[in-house]
Design an enzyme around this catalytic site. Structure first.
Site, PDB file in Angstrom:
ATOM      1  N   SER A   1       0.867  -1.182   0.000  1.00 44.61           N
ATOM      2  CA  SER A   1       0.000   0.000   0.000  1.00 44.61           C
ATOM      3  C   SER A   1       0.903   1.231   0.000  1.00 44.61           C
ATOM      4  O   SER A   1       2.092   1.131   0.311  1.00 44.61           O
ATOM      5  CB  SER A   1      -0.846  -0.025   1.283  1.00 44.61           C
TER       6      SER A   1
ATOM      7  N   TYR B   1      -1.929  -1.828  10.414  1.00 43.16           N
ATOM      8  CA  TYR B   1      -2.010  -1.897   8.951  1.00 43.16           C
ATOM      9  C   TYR B   1      -0.707  -1.383   8.336  1.00 43.16           C
ATOM     10  O   TYR B   1      -0.109  -2.040   7.467  1.00 43.16           O
ATOM     11  CB  TYR B   1      -3.198  -1.070   8.441  1.00 43.16           C
TER      12      TYR B   1
HETATM   13  N1  LIG Z   1      -8.735  -0.398  -1.466  1.00 44.16           N
HETATM   14  C1  LIG Z   1      -7.682   0.297  -1.103  1.00 44.16           C
HETATM   15  O1  LIG Z   1      -7.759   1.532  -0.984  1.00 44.16           O
HETATM   16  C2  LIG Z   1      -6.345  -0.393  -0.893  1.00 44.16           C
HETATM   17  C3  LIG Z   1      -5.199   0.414  -0.799  1.00 44.16           C
HETATM   18  C4  LIG Z   1      -3.961  -0.201  -0.611  1.00 44.16           C
HETATM   19  C5  LIG Z   1      -3.872  -1.571  -0.497  1.00 44.16           C
HETATM   20  N2  LIG Z   1      -4.999  -2.339  -0.579  1.00 44.16           N
HETATM   21  C6  LIG Z   1      -4.827  -3.781  -0.448  1.00 44.16           C
HETATM   22  O2  LIG Z   1      -5.405  -4.426  -1.563  1.00 44.16           O
HETATM   23  C7  LIG Z   1      -5.786  -5.764  -1.196  1.00 44.16           C
HETATM   24  C8  LIG Z   1      -7.214  -6.008  -1.666  1.00 44.16           C
HETATM   25  O3  LIG Z   1      -8.091  -5.157  -0.937  1.00 44.16           O
HETATM   26  P1  LIG Z   1      -9.430  -4.529  -1.558  1.00 44.16           P
HETATM   27  O4  LIG Z   1      -9.271  -3.066  -1.521  1.00 44.16           O
HETATM   28  O5  LIG Z   1      -9.768  -5.230  -2.804  1.00 44.16           O
HETATM   29  O6  LIG Z   1     -10.457  -4.859  -0.381  1.00 44.16           O
HETATM   30  P2  LIG Z   1     -11.489  -6.055  -0.171  1.00 44.16           P
HETATM   31  O7  LIG Z   1     -11.837  -6.043   1.280  1.00 44.16           O
HETATM   32  O8  LIG Z   1     -12.552  -5.990  -1.181  1.00 44.16           O
HETATM   33  O9  LIG Z   1     -10.586  -7.336  -0.533  1.00 44.16           O
HETATM   34  C9  LIG Z   1      -9.844  -8.072   0.399  1.00 44.16           C
HETATM   35  C10 LIG Z   1     -10.183  -9.533   0.151  1.00 44.16           C
HETATM   36  O10 LIG Z   1      -9.322 -10.348   0.974  1.00 44.16           O
HETATM   37  C11 LIG Z   1     -10.150 -11.311   1.608  1.00 44.16           C
HETATM   38  N3  LIG Z   1      -9.513 -11.751   2.848  1.00 44.16           N
HETATM   39  C12 LIG Z   1      -9.331 -11.035   3.993  1.00 44.16           C
HETATM   40  N4  LIG Z   1      -8.730 -11.795   4.919  1.00 44.16           N
HETATM   41  C13 LIG Z   1      -8.527 -13.010   4.349  1.00 44.16           C
HETATM   42  C14 LIG Z   1      -7.954 -14.216   4.786  1.00 44.16           C
HETATM   43  N5  LIG Z   1      -7.469 -14.347   6.040  1.00 44.16           N
HETATM   44  N6  LIG Z   1      -7.885 -15.264   3.928  1.00 44.16           N
HETATM   45  C15 LIG Z   1      -8.370 -15.154   2.668  1.00 44.16           C
HETATM   46  N7  LIG Z   1      -8.949 -14.038   2.191  1.00 44.16           N
HETATM   47  C16 LIG Z   1      -9.019 -12.985   3.019  1.00 44.16           C
HETATM   48  C17 LIG Z   1     -11.478 -10.601   1.860  1.00 44.16           C
HETATM   49  O11 LIG Z   1     -12.535 -11.504   2.121  1.00 44.16           O
HETATM   50  C18 LIG Z   1     -11.637  -9.841   0.553  1.00 44.16           C
HETATM   51  O12 LIG Z   1     -12.232 -10.642  -0.442  1.00 44.16           O
HETATM   52  C19 LIG Z   1      -5.600  -5.848   0.324  1.00 44.16           C
HETATM   53  O13 LIG Z   1      -4.394  -6.519   0.601  1.00 44.16           O
HETATM   54  C20 LIG Z   1      -5.520  -4.398   0.743  1.00 44.16           C
HETATM   55  O14 LIG Z   1      -4.810  -4.223   1.942  1.00 44.16           O
HETATM   56  C21 LIG Z   1      -6.230  -1.780  -0.772  1.00 44.16           C
END
Ligand SMILES: NC(=O)c1ccc[n+]([C@@H]2O[C@H](COP(=O)([O-])OP(=O)(O)OC[C@H]3O[C@@H](n4cnc5c(N)ncnc54)[C@H](O)[C@@H]3O)[C@@H](O)[C@H]2O)c1
Length: 255
Positions: free
Chosen positions: A140, A153
């Site tokens: 991130s 985080y």
């Molecule tokens: N959306 C943002 O602004 C953003 C910014 C930076 C990084 N990220 C990172 O991107 C990645 C995807 O996030 P997103 O934004 O699509 O959110 P999201 O919550 O839609 O996706 C996260 C997914 O991971 C799954 N998950 C969580 N814990 C889990 C586990 N223990 N085992 C298996 N699956 C698990 C959730 O069920 C979900 O489907 C994450 O790693 C998040 O930290 C997101």
């Protein structure tokens, strides 16, 4: 060239889902993983409609045996793994350092850090056997700078960048590349939860140089690039997609 075999964790929503669809559209064999079988089977049907061969494997990335099973089922069905997108992640529970609990620590670090370690451990095992591959982890912007009341985080996403560098060094001689995408604010359910309201989202947008959050599809394209031969000499790198957020402070004092 045969269709690449791609494994995606946390694939049922947001960025992971967008990556699954991006690969499916391009004819890859896609193994989608997550914790919810109904959503997993629905995504498999959607990928099938796009003409892709797809498999859902239920796996919680916090558990070694479940990640091993995911990787083994992918190889059993498609013969190898070319690309692994270790996307599963949680925003955890925010709060000041003085109020953090062991439970909150485990909740965040077990998914974001241990999950990445376990995924790479098992992916390395099969990629070494099959002559290499490309692994893409997820950090991130907050894996590269701080955010008040988000120590767990921020700490966990910094750790993912360190893990990626070490894995890149260990994998290079085996043809395994390991990189990390670092999204800024991206329009997913996580972004909705973290920002909480349209008012906060407008305030965030107003300080982003591009004045908007990114889309999951934009992150998926970066993942596709890092998984492809177009990035064949790139390993150990962090590719940040943040609309300019980390380029510097975007405002003049007078603006
Ligand atoms: N959306 C943002 O602004 C953003 C910014 C930076 C990084 N990220 C990172 O991107 C990645 C995807 O996030 P997103 O934004 O699509 O959110 P999201 O919550 O839609 O996706 C996260 C997914 O991971 C799954 N998950 C969580 N814990 C889990 C586990 N223990 N085992 C298996 N699956 C698990 C959730 O069920 C979900 O489907 C994450 O790693 C998040 O930290 C997101």
């Amino acid at each position: 060239m045969a269709a690449p075999v791609v494994v995606i964790t946390g694939a049922l929503t947001g960025i992971g889902r967008a990556a699954a669809v991006a690969y499916g559209r391009r004819g890859a064999d896609v193994v989608v993983s997550g914790r919810h079988p109904d959503a997993g089977e629905e995504l498999v049907r959607e990928l099938g409609d796009l003409g892709a061969r797809a498999l859902f494997v239920r796996a919680d990335v916090r558990f070694d045996d479940q990640v091993r099973d995911l990787v083994d089922q992918a190889v059993e069905r498609f013969g190898r793994i070319d690309v692994a997108f270790n996307n599963a992640g949680t925003e955890g529970r925010p709060g000041p350092i003085t109020e953090l609990t062991e439970e909150a620590y485990e909740d965040t670090f077990d998914t974001n850090v241990k999950g990445t370690v376990l995924s790479m451990k098992h992916e390395f095992r099969v990629m070494k056997e099959h002559g290499g591959g490309s692994i893409i982890n997820v950090s991130s912007t907050y894996g590269q700078m701080g955010l008040p009341e988000a120590a767990l985080y921020v700490g966990s996403k910094h750790a993912v960048i360190g893990l990626t560098r070490v894995a890149a060094l260990e994998g290079a001689a085996f043809g395994i590349r390991v990189n990390v995408v670092a999204p800024g604010y991206t329009q997913t359910a996580m972004y909705e939860r973290v920002t909480g309201s349209d008012q906060v989202r407008s305030a965030v947008n107003s300080v982003l140089p591009m004045r908007r959050a990114g889309t999951p599809e934009e992150v998926a394209e970066a993942v596709f690039f890092l998984g492809s031969e177009q990035s064949a000499y790139i390993t150990g790198q962090t590719l940040t997609l943040d609309g300019g957020l980390m380029a510097g402070w975007p405002l003049f004092p007078s603006s």
